[in-house]
Structures are given as C-alpha cells and as structure tokens.
Motif scaffolding. Structure first.
Motif, PDB file in Angstrom:
ATOM      1  N   THR A  49      22.938  81.375  -8.680  1.00 38.44           N
ATOM      2  CA  THR A  49      22.382  82.563  -9.332  1.00 38.44           C
ATOM      3  C   THR A  49      22.840  82.620 -10.782  1.00 38.44           C
ATOM      4  O   THR A  49      23.961  82.227 -11.110  1.00 38.44           O
ATOM      5  N   PRO A  50      21.990  83.095 -11.666  1.00 40.55           N
ATOM      6  CA  PRO A  50      22.402  83.158 -13.076  1.00 40.55           C
ATOM      7  C   PRO A  50      23.493  84.206 -13.277  1.00 40.55           C
ATOM      8  O   PRO A  50      23.465  85.273 -12.653  1.00 40.55           O
ATOM      9  N   GLU A  62      15.457  69.797 -18.657  1.00 38.41           N
ATOM     10  CA  GLU A  62      14.012  69.591 -18.569  1.00 38.41           C
ATOM     11  C   GLU A  62      13.602  68.791 -17.336  1.00 38.41           C
ATOM     12  O   GLU A  62      12.455  68.853 -16.905  1.00 38.41           O
ATOM     13  N   VAL A  63      14.530  68.028 -16.795  1.00 36.71           N
ATOM     14  CA  VAL A  63      14.201  67.129 -15.691  1.00 36.71           C
ATOM     15  C   VAL A  63      13.808  67.932 -14.450  1.00 36.71           C
ATOM     16  O   VAL A  63      14.350  69.010 -14.184  1.00 36.71           O
ATOM     17  N   ASP A  64      12.854  67.421 -13.691  1.00 35.77           N
ATOM     18  CA  ASP A  64      12.448  68.074 -12.460  1.00 35.77           C
ATOM     19  C   ASP A  64      13.507  67.863 -11.373  1.00 35.77           C
ATOM     20  O   ASP A  64      14.166  66.818 -11.320  1.00 35.77           O
ATOM     21  N   ARG A  72      17.307  81.507 -14.116  1.00 36.42           N
ATOM     22  CA  ARG A  72      17.840  80.290 -14.720  1.00 36.42           C
ATOM     23  C   ARG A  72      16.777  79.700 -15.659  1.00 36.42           C
ATOM     24  O   ARG A  72      15.574  79.800 -15.386  1.00 36.42           O
ATOM     25  N   PRO A  73      17.198  79.067 -16.753  1.00 34.83           N
ATOM     26  CA  PRO A  73      16.208  78.495 -17.679  1.00 34.83           C
ATOM     27  C   PRO A  73      15.318  77.457 -16.984  1.00 34.83           C
ATOM     28  O   PRO A  73      15.800  76.618 -16.224  1.00 34.83           O
ATOM     29  N   ASN A  74      14.032  77.600 -17.192  1.00 36.78           N
ATOM     30  CA  ASN A  74      13.074  76.621 -16.680  1.00 36.78           C
ATOM     31  C   ASN A  74      13.202  76.451 -15.168  1.00 36.78           C
ATOM     32  O   ASN A  74      13.186  75.334 -14.635  1.00 36.78           O
ATOM     33  N   ALA A  75      13.306  77.553 -14.452  1.00 36.58           N
ATOM     34  CA  ALA A  75      13.501  77.493 -13.001  1.00 36.58           C
ATOM     35  C   ALA A  75      12.303  76.888 -12.283  1.00 36.58           C
ATOM     36  O   ALA A  75      12.434  76.419 -11.144  1.00 36.58           O
TER      37      ALA A  75
END
Length: 792
Positions: free
Chosen positions: A666-667, A687-689, A708-711
């Motif tokens: 959790t953020p 950035e990675v999946d 979270r960034p780019n969840a």
C-alpha cells in the motif's frame, strides 16, 4: 434479604433508570433543578430505553453479590444498545469519572455525562469499547455468550454474568453459544451465568423466545445442559427480591460444582449425560419497564414502542414534554443526589470497592493481566533448505510442532489455546495432541485425544471458535484460530467487529494492549483435491484489507520457514488482527531460516536466484519484465515460470519478487508497513510491467496497489471463481494462474521480444492442451508438473 436492603436495591435501580433516561433526552438541566423546557432536550433523540431497566436490575444485583461474596465478576451485556444503562451504572460506581476525569461526580459532571451520549464528539449509543467494564462490542448482536465462555476459560476464580436479550437469542451465533457449557471445565475454568432477558419485543415486533411458554424456554436450556430458574414480574420490589434469591442460589450452585470438581469427586446436580447442570436465570420483565405506559393513546410499556425512544417529540410536543418530566421525576432524583450533584453516600456505598467494581475489573481490561507468551525459539522447527525449490515439506506441520511445545510451556500459566473447527489434524497442526487433548466434558473411553481439561478447542462452528478466542484475548491471554480459508467468511463480520474494537481501544489510553487476534487460513482455495467449489474462496483477505491499517496485517508466507517467522511475530504482537494464509499440503521450500527471517522482516524481496537480471553491473537497468508472487501456490507457479523463461529465453531480463506482507504494497502513509516509494521502485521499477500471481481475488490486490505510481502496469492473475474437485495444477490452469499462463503474459508484456519467444509460446500452448487431456485420463497431474523442482 431484609426490607432495608431491598429498599437500597430499588433505589440504585431507580437512579440508574433516571440517568439512563437523562442520557437519551437531556443536554442541560441534568437533575431537573428547574422545570423541564424544550431547550434542555437534545436536538436528536437516540438510544434504546426498552432493554435498559432490565440491565440496570442485573447491574444492581451483581453489585450486591460482589459485596456479599467478594467474587470476581465480569458483566457482559448482550443487548448492546442498552448502552446508557451500563454508562449510568459505571458513573454511579465511580469508574467512569476515574477513567474520564472531565466527567466528574458533581453537577457539572452530570451535565457532561448526559451531553456526551450519542452526540458528536461523545460516545456511541451501545455498549462498546469506551465503556469501562466491557469486553463486548454491543452493536452487532449474537456474540455475547460466546465471548463470555472465552473469558471464563482458564480463569478459575471468575464468574462471567452474561445478559442475553431475546432479540439476540434469535441469531445463529447465540443459538450455537449455548453449547459452550459442554466445554467448560469446573476444575480449571471459571463459570458462565447466562441471564436470558425476555421482554417479548424487539424494534418493531415480538421475539420468538419472548412468545414461547415458560416450560418450552426451560426445556431448551435444559437440553443444552443448564438448570434454569425463572424470575418474572413488573413490581420492582418483588422482582428484585426474586432475582436476589435466584442469583444467590446460582452462585452457591456454581461454587458447589467447582468445589466438588476441584476435590476430584463427582459433582452434584448432574444432567442425564453426567455433566453438572450449571445454573441459568430467565428474567421476564416488561419492555421499557417503569417507563411511559401509554403515549398518544397507544400502549408503550411492554410493547415494541418502548424499544428506543418512547416519547419521540418532546421538543415540539408539550404533552410529550410533560410526560417526560413526570416520568423522570418519578425516580426522585432530588433524593438521590445532594445539592452539589453528587450521589448520596447511602447509594454510593452500594457499589463494590476498587477493582471489584464491574466497571473497574481487570478482566474487562485484559491488557492489565497480560503476560508475555513463553514462545520457544522457532528456529528449532525450521526446514533445512539446501537449495531453493528443491525439497518439499508440509509447512503448517512445522507450525504445529511449535504450537505443541508452546502448549507444554504454558501448562502452568494456561494462557494459550488453539481454536479450530474440527480441523486441527486436517490442517497439519495435530502435534498439539501430543501434549493436550481436545476439551469436551463428555469424553468416552473410545474417544481419541478428547477429555475434560484439554486446551485444544474444536467445535464445528467458526463463530464459536473465533468468539471464544476473542473473549480469551480480551481477558488477557493468547491464542490462534485456524480454519479452512473459505469458511472463515462465516465469521467475517465477527472479525470486522473485533477490528473495530481494537481500533477504538487504540484511542483510549486507559485500555491496555491485548494480544492480537491471529487467524490462520489453510486448506486454501488452490488445494481442494477432494473438496469442491464450496471450499474455494479467499474472500477474507478482501474483507480485512478494507479495515483500518492501524490494526490489520495480512501475511502470505511462501514456505515453512517464512511461516514460522511470521507466526512468531504475530504471537508476540499486540492489538492487531493478523491474517496468515498458507496451505497445508506438501509444498516446495525456498528459503533457509536466516534468509526467511530477513525476508519476512523486509516484507518483500527479490529472489535473485530465480531471476535472470545478471550481476551487480547490470543492476542499474530495469528488467524487461517483473514476475511478482504473493502466496505459496502463486510462488510455486511464478518460480516455475521463471525457470521456463530462463531455459528458453535466457537473454530476457526477468526479476522475481516475492511478497510476504501484503499491506507493505500500500502507498504510504496508508499503512504502518507501507514500503517507501524508493523501496517500491527498487523492487518493481517504474515503467516495467509486473506480471503478478496473487493468492486471492485480483481486485483485492488492485485495491492495495491503488495510489502507487503507474499501478496499471501490474497485471494480476488470481483466484477467478473457477474451481471444482480436481488436481492442484488444474486449479491454477482453470484460473489462468499456471506457470504457462504466466510465461505467456510475461512474453506479451516484456519490453522486448527475445529470440525463442515464439517457440516458448507454442510450448506453453501445447502443455496446456496436454494437461487438459492428461488429467482427465490419468486423474492426476502430468509428471513434469507433479515432480517439478528447481534445477539450474
């Protein structure tokens, strides 16, 4: 009991009734020192009057019993919405003002007392965590009696008086709770005295037992092993006299049963099964007893109309206001309090002293009694792991061995119990039977590991197991509830209520921390070789992650050594609800003891041995794809997927991340265990999946990751509500969480297409086709699945 003592009981009861009504209605003029006016009335009238007079009677009578016998008594209030009654009594005995000094024992304190009830910034309307003397959240009905038994276990000197309302008596958990008497050992446990309060009505209609003839109510209780005594009426003096006599007789019978049992002889008063018949009291009084009899031409006392606020329009209706004033003055407040608003000495003297007061007993603030658990070193039970994913063990069996030795170490202190719905052996925890039997008072010669005095608690009710444990914990002991994962949902609402209790207790400095509620979920959704779809449901994770992060912890250890580390941590913790999820079947082991300690302490980590990122020089670059796993079966499938990628597309940079502490994802600052953004990026990149295999429902993990960034780059394979009686691997195939599904998704999500990707995709598709045919023909998984271990 002479007339003077009876006068005192009635006077206490009337005063408590007065303060109950005052809390429901008044914001000013708490002792009616001036004529009652609309301005003295709260703008919103909340609370429950109907059950309160009966609760006030019970409190007054228990006070008398304690003064007479010096007994240690815990009072549990099942009709929890009678909160103003219990608040009134704790104020009268002095505990409320000691705990909340701003509510003094004077006129200003009385004003604060009435204003705080069911108002913003005040206290709830029901018996709950702010109320001294309570261990029971009264908002959700059904749990009073099961909590009472949990409190009585291993507390040989304690009498737990439990008032059960006839509305609560209609609930499933309460109906099951009567059976607790079969698990009560008079040699080593305390006693539970149920007081079944029948006033015939609930919020808008009659109750079942309230309308049942006396003989049928008594027959029901006798069938469960109780010896009921009836107290009924509407004349206060008569009812008080009858109740005092019944309570004295019940106390004498309790002590006689215990004395005979503790002397090693047969107890008197036995039922047909050979057990002692423990006393119970059936109390029949009118709903809203001593309140308005008729309002607006309709009967109120003795009807459902007395359940909440019998005079609903006192601010707007002068007739209602006059009725309220007459009703309250009928309790003679001018004779009960002195000119300073203090309770007169004659009434104050009716309360027990010190910690014998019901509101001050340490049994209702169990952290005051709690001792650290004498845990063995969990390293003694560790699995030897010469290499990752190469050996198998039943992880929960190692935990069972630890619990066995914990039982042995607590034989004298008797402050630990395991609670499980008839599944201790099934869940591979059966080592505990080497040192303790299952508790049941009706043991027979042909039984195995069953007998009076056992401390392993098995009954086929999740409500009873968890409720017993909650009562046990809240009175200062330790324990664990182990159950099949799917059926933990039976008592999920109970877990929610306990979580809310702990959350509320954290805000009260006078509430001492108690041992955590530790729930072990095993026989999980991924392993149902002989069970069907009904046994598959990881929903308790969803339920608990929605609760307060200050209280809830969710752990998914991948192997035995991680389980031991997590269990040790949880059993030492305070004021949490710890959910531990791991299956009981033989499973691959990944981490040695020291590595498991470090991994669990971190909550998550990279398994470099499984990935293909290369050496430290390559560590600065993000991988092409991350494989994340959360849970034991997800870890197996993820590691196997990583192995396939390593063999067939070795140039693909794959990182494998295992998560033990779910809520670490959790953020910040949503959870105390939230890993920092820097640590999150270190594990999962930016950035990675991330192809994620998760034990539970995908939506639960998406909820955790939200913020979270780019969840959106997390692609979750979890339980999809696909299942049946089938093989272990077929379960992950049906839910598209198999190693082949993970490989296919990883190839699709990777930053680049490596050489050999097409051939690997064809291999995965072929293997899935072979699997479907193989399991239907051979009724087991393919050898390359069944016998797979990690190899370089």
């Amino acid at each position: 009991m002479d007339a003077s003592e009876l006068d005192d009981l009635v006077a206490w009861w009337e005063t408590a009734n007065y303060l109950t009504v005052a809390q429901i209605y008044l914001q000013e003029n708490p002792l009616l020192r001036e004529p009652l006016a609309p301005a003295h009335i709260k703008p919103r009238l909340l609370g429950h009057w109907g059950t309160s007079p009966g609760l006030n009677l019970v409190y007054a009578q228990l006070n008398r019993l304690i003064r007479r016998t010096d007994a240690a008594v815990l009072n549990i209030t099942g009709p929890g919405h009678g909160g103003p009654a219990i608040v009134a009594n704790t104020y009268m005995e002095g505990t409320w003002s000691e705990v909340y000094p701003e509510v003094g024992r004077d006129l200003d304190g009385l004003r604060r007392l009435v204003r705080q009830f069911s108002t913003p910034g005040g206290i709830p309307s029901h018996v709950s965590v702010p109320v001294p003397g309570s261990i029971h959240e009264g908002g959700e009905l059904g749990y009073a009696l099961v909590h009472a038994f949990g409190a009585a276990f291993d507390n040989p000197d304690l009498i737990v008086a439990c008032t059960v309302g006839d509305g609560e008596a209609e609930t499933g958990p309460l109906e099951g709770s009567w059976k607790g008497v079969r698990f009560l050992d008079p040699r080593r446990d305390g006693a539970v005295l149920p007081i079944l309060h029948l006033n015939e009505n609930k919020i808008s209609g009659p109750t079942v037992l309230g309308r049942v003839p006396d003989e049928e109510v008594h027959a029901l209780l006798r069938a469960h092993g109780w010896a009921p005594a009836e107290v009924a009426g509407d004349d206060p003096r008569e009812v008080h006299a009858l109740f005092a006599s019944a309570l004295d007789a019940a106390y004498d019978e309790i002590r006689a049963i215990q004395q005979v049992a503790r002397a090693g002889a047969h107890a008197g008063g036995r039922s047909g099964s050979g057990l002692p018949r423990w006393p119970a009291i059936v109390l029949r009084t009118p709903k809203g007893w001593s309140g308005p009899k008729v309002v607006d031409g309709k009967p109120v006392e003795g009807t459902f109309r007395a359940h909440q606020v019998p005079l609903p329009n006192v601010r707007e209706n002068p007739e209602h206001l006059a009725q309220l004033e007459a009703w309250m003055r009928g309790y003679r407040p001018q004779a009960r309090f002195d000119e300073h608003g203090r309770l007169i000495p004659e009434l104050a003297a009716l309360s027990p002293r010190g910690d014998r007061r019901l509101g001050s007993t340490p049994y209702a603030n169990g952290g005051r009694l709690l001792r650290d658990l004498d845990l063995p070193d969990y390293g003694r039970y560790a699995v030897d792991v010469p290499g990752p994913a190469a050996t198998r063990a039943e992880s929960t069996r190692r935990l069972g061995e630890l619990l066995r030795d914990l039982y042995a170490r607590t034989e004298t202190t008797r402050d630990f119990r395991l609670f499980c719905p008839d599944e201790t052996n099934s869940n591979r925890l059966g080592a505990v039977f080497e040192v303790s039997e299952r508790e049941l008072e009706e043991a027979r010669p042909e039984d195995e590991k069953i007998g009076p005095g056992g401390r392993v608690m098995e009954v086929l009710s999740e409500h009873l197991c968890q409720g017993w444990l909650e009562g046990y914990l809240l009175t200062g002991r330790h324990g664990m509830f182990a159950t099949y994962e799917a059926f933990a949902m039976v008592s999920a609402s109970m877990a929610i209520q306990h979580t809310k209790w702990l959350e509320g207790a954290r805000r009260l400095a006078w509430r001492a921390p108690v041992s955590s509620l530790n729930v072990l979920l095993t026989s999980t959704c991924w392993r149902n070789d002989h069970n069907g779809f009904s046994h598959q449901g990881p929903g308790l994770i969803d339920t608990m992650i929605s609760m307060s992060g200050d209280v809830v912890r969710v752990y998914l250890p991948p192997d035995a050594n991680c389980l031991l580390s997590v269990a040790d941590h949880c059993l030492r913790s305070r004021d949490y609800v710890n959910l531990i999820v791991i299956d009981k079947q033989p499973q691959l082991q990944y981490l040695g003891l020291d590595a498991a300690r470090a991994h669990c302490a971190a909550g998550a980590g990279t398994w470099g041995w499984a990935g293909t990122e290369g050496g430290a020089a390559d560590g600065a670059r993000e991988p092409d794809v991350v494989l994340a796993c959360i849970g034991d079966v997800p870890s197996l499938e993820t590691v196997a997927a990583a192995w396939l990628l390593r063999r067939h597309v070795p140039e693909l940079r794959v990182r494998v991340v295992n998560v033990v502490d779910l809520l670490a994802l959790t953020p910040p600052p949503l959870h105390p265990h939230s890993m920092s953004d820097e640590r999150f990026v270190e594990l999962f990149g930016t950035e990675v999946d991330v192809v994620t295999a998760f034990h539970g429902y995908a939506r639960a993990l998406h909820q955790v990751l939200h913020g979270r960034p780019n969840a959106a780059r997390f692609h979750v394979h979890g339980f999809n509500e696909q299942g049946t009686t089938t093989t272990p691997f077929d379960m992950v195939v049906l839910n598209e969480m198999s190693r082949y599904h993970l490989v296919l998704d990883a190839l699709r999500r990777a930053r680049r297409v490596p050489a050999g990707a097409a051939a690997l995709e064809r291999l995965c598709a072929t293997q899935l086709t072979r699997h479907r045919a193989y399991v239907r023909e051979h009724l087991e998984d393919m050898p390359e699945i069944r016998d797979w271990v990690w190899s370089d």
